[in-house]
Design an enzyme around this catalytic site. Sequence first.
Site, mmCIF file in Angstrom:
data_model
loop_
_atom_site.group_PDB
_atom_site.id
_atom_site.type_symbol
_atom_site.label_atom_id
_atom_site.label_comp_id
_atom_site.label_asym_id
_atom_site.label_seq_id
_atom_site.Cartn_x
_atom_site.Cartn_y
_atom_site.Cartn_z
ATOM 1 N N TYR A 166 0.097 21.490 4.613
ATOM 2 C CA TYR A 166 1.061 20.561 5.221
ATOM 3 C C TYR A 166 0.422 19.179 5.428
ATOM 4 O O TYR A 166 1.017 18.146 5.121
ATOM 5 C CB TYR A 166 1.510 21.178 6.538
ATOM 6 C CG TYR A 166 2.530 20.426 7.328
ATOM 7 C CD1 TYR A 166 3.882 20.516 7.022
ATOM 8 C CD2 TYR A 166 2.148 19.653 8.436
ATOM 9 C CE1 TYR A 166 4.829 19.851 7.792
ATOM 10 C CE2 TYR A 166 3.094 18.999 9.198
ATOM 11 C CZ TYR A 166 4.426 19.099 8.877
ATOM 12 O OH TYR A 166 5.351 18.441 9.642
ATOM 13 N N LYS A 170 1.587 15.718 3.800
ATOM 14 C CA LYS A 170 2.064 14.648 4.674
ATOM 15 C C LYS A 170 1.271 13.364 4.464
ATOM 16 O O LYS A 170 1.823 12.268 4.541
ATOM 17 C CB LYS A 170 2.002 15.089 6.138
ATOM 18 C CG LYS A 170 3.053 16.135 6.506
ATOM 19 C CD LYS A 170 4.446 15.647 6.141
ATOM 20 C CE LYS A 170 5.556 16.338 6.900
ATOM 21 N NZ LYS A 170 6.893 15.922 6.403
HETATM 22 P P1 NAI Z 1 13.744 21.610 10.747
HETATM 23 O O1 NAI Z 1 13.220 22.896 10.216
HETATM 24 O O2 NAI Z 1 14.757 21.658 11.821
HETATM 25 O O3 NAI Z 1 14.322 20.687 9.597
HETATM 26 C C1 NAI Z 1 13.910 20.734 8.264
HETATM 27 C C2 NAI Z 1 15.133 20.879 7.402
HETATM 28 O O4 NAI Z 1 14.756 20.792 6.023
HETATM 29 C C3 NAI Z 1 15.818 22.230 7.599
HETATM 30 O O5 NAI Z 1 17.179 22.028 7.945
HETATM 31 C C4 NAI Z 1 15.648 22.923 6.257
HETATM 32 O O6 NAI Z 1 16.727 23.777 5.908
HETATM 33 C C5 NAI Z 1 15.532 21.749 5.315
HETATM 34 N N1 NAI Z 1 14.842 22.103 4.070
HETATM 35 C C6 NAI Z 1 13.728 22.863 3.939
HETATM 36 N N2 NAI Z 1 13.414 23.007 2.648
HETATM 37 C C7 NAI Z 1 14.329 22.297 1.938
HETATM 38 C C8 NAI Z 1 14.512 22.041 0.557
HETATM 39 N N3 NAI Z 1 13.678 22.552 -0.354
HETATM 40 N N4 NAI Z 1 15.555 21.260 0.174
HETATM 41 C C9 NAI Z 1 16.411 20.743 1.084
HETATM 42 N N5 NAI Z 1 16.282 20.970 2.421
HETATM 43 C C10 NAI Z 1 15.249 21.723 2.840
HETATM 44 O O7 NAI Z 1 12.458 20.780 11.250
HETATM 45 P P2 NAI Z 1 12.306 19.278 11.784
HETATM 46 O O8 NAI Z 1 11.336 19.326 12.874
HETATM 47 O O9 NAI Z 1 13.624 18.660 12.009
HETATM 48 O O10 NAI Z 1 11.579 18.571 10.540
HETATM 49 C C11 NAI Z 1 12.052 17.426 9.877
HETATM 50 C C12 NAI Z 1 10.879 16.721 9.230
HETATM 51 O O11 NAI Z 1 10.025 16.172 10.236
HETATM 52 C C13 NAI Z 1 10.001 17.628 8.375
HETATM 53 O O12 NAI Z 1 9.573 16.917 7.228
HETATM 54 C C14 NAI Z 1 8.833 17.911 9.276
HETATM 55 O O13 NAI Z 1 7.677 18.254 8.559
HETATM 56 C C15 NAI Z 1 8.699 16.577 9.981
HETATM 57 N N6 NAI Z 1 7.954 16.620 11.221
HETATM 58 C C16 NAI Z 1 8.511 17.166 12.342
HETATM 59 C C17 NAI Z 1 7.788 17.178 13.502
HETATM 60 C C18 NAI Z 1 8.381 17.671 14.766
HETATM 61 O O14 NAI Z 1 7.728 17.525 15.829
HETATM 62 N N7 NAI Z 1 9.576 18.243 14.754
HETATM 63 C C19 NAI Z 1 6.403 16.703 13.567
HETATM 64 C C20 NAI Z 1 5.947 16.073 12.360
HETATM 65 C C21 NAI Z 1 6.711 16.075 11.238
#
Ligand code: NAI
Length: 304
Positions: A166, A170
Site C-alpha cells: 500500500y 501510495k
Molecule cells: P472505502 O473502502 O470506504 O472506499 C474505497 C472504495 O473504493 C470502496 O467503495 C470500494 O468499493 C472502491 N473500490 C475498491 N476497489 C475498486 C476498484 N478496483 N474499482 C473501483 N472501485 C473500487 O475506504 P476510504 O477510506 O473511503 O478510502 C478512499 C481512499 O482514501 C483510498 O484510496 C484509501 O487508500 C485512501 N485513504 C484513506 C484513509 C482513511 O483514513 N480513510 C487514509 C489514507 C488514504
Amino acid sequence: MSQIVFDRQVAVVTGAGGGLGKTYALELARRGARVVVNDLGGSVDGSGGASSMADATVADILAAGGEAVASYESVATPEGGAAVIETALDTFGTVDVVVNNAGILRDKSFANMDMDSVHAVMDVHLNGAFHVSQPAFRVMKENGYGRFVFTASASGIFGNFGQTNYGAAKMGLVGLMNVVAVEGAKYNIRSNAIAPVARTRMTEDLLGPMIDYVDPEQVTPLVAYLASAGCAESHEIWTVGGGRYARIFVGVNDGWFAGRGEVPTAEDIRDHLSEIRDIGEFIIPMSSTEELQILGRLLEADGT
Ligand code: NAI
C-alpha cells in the site's frame, strides 16, 4: 468571495460508492457537477463486487436534485479504467475533473508479504489511477482544462507497519501526480495529491481514540477546492483529517559539494554527513530540472 461552483462540469470519482469517495461525489454534485460515480462494490480487500454501492450514491445525488451516473467497472484493469471515462463521455460529453480515490487494503508485514497482495494493491491504487487518468488527460488536453486529485497516504509518504504494498502504491501516486502536473501545466490541467485521514470502513479498526473526530466530511471541502476551476495550486501534496489542513512537501538542501570533478571517498561522505543531511535551508523543487539547478549553481561557483 464568490461561491465555488461546478456549473455542469463533469466529474469522475472512483470508489465513490462509500467512505470518502461518496462524500466527494455528493459535494461535487451539490455544487453543480455532473458526476460519474464509479465503484466496484467489493469488500475492503477488493474481493467481490456489486452494483448496489454506486447505485446508492447515484440515488442520493438524484434525490437531492443533482445529476449522476453509475459505473461499476474495476479501475484495476486498463479496460475498466477506459470504460469509466467512456461513461463520462457517453453520458455527459466530456470530463473536467478526476478524483482517483478507489482503494483496497491487503496488509501484511514485509516478511510475510506475498506478490498477489502486492499486485492487487498496486493494480487498484497506482495502476488504477493510470487506467482512469490517461484517457481523461487526453480529453482534458484537447479541452485545455482539467483537474486531477490523486489519493496518496501518510502510510506511503512517511511509512506504516504492514503496508509495504500500500505504501509503495501510495508514494507511486505522488510521482504520478508530480509528472501529470508538469505535463499538464500548459493545458490548464492541475494535479494534486491528498493524504487523508477519516473514519471509513477501511480505517474503523485502525484509528483508535481519534475515531470520533475524523469525519470523512472534513476531507471533502479540500477535494472540492482542488477540483475547482479557481484552484491555482498544482503539483502539491495536502494532508487532511479531523479538521486539519496542511502541506506535505519534498524538499532538498544544498548538501555538501565535494568540488568540481572531485570523487570523494566513503570516508569523506561519512565525515560530511552533517552538511549532507542538514535541512536548515532547503528548497521545494517543482521539477527534477529545478533540483539539478542546485548542482549547476555549485559547479558554476566552483569554476575557475
Ligand atoms: P472505502 O473502502 O470506504 O472506499 C474505497 C472504495 O473504493 C470502496 O467503495 C470500494 O468499493 C472502491 N473500490 C475498491 N476497489 C475498486 C476498484 N478496483 N474499482 C473501483 N472501485 C473500487 O475506504 P476510504 O477510506 O473511503 O478510502 C478512499 C481512499 O482514501 C483510498 O484510496 C484509501 O487508500 C485512501 N485513504 C484513506 C484513509 C482513511 O483514513 N480513510 C487514509 C489514507 C488514504
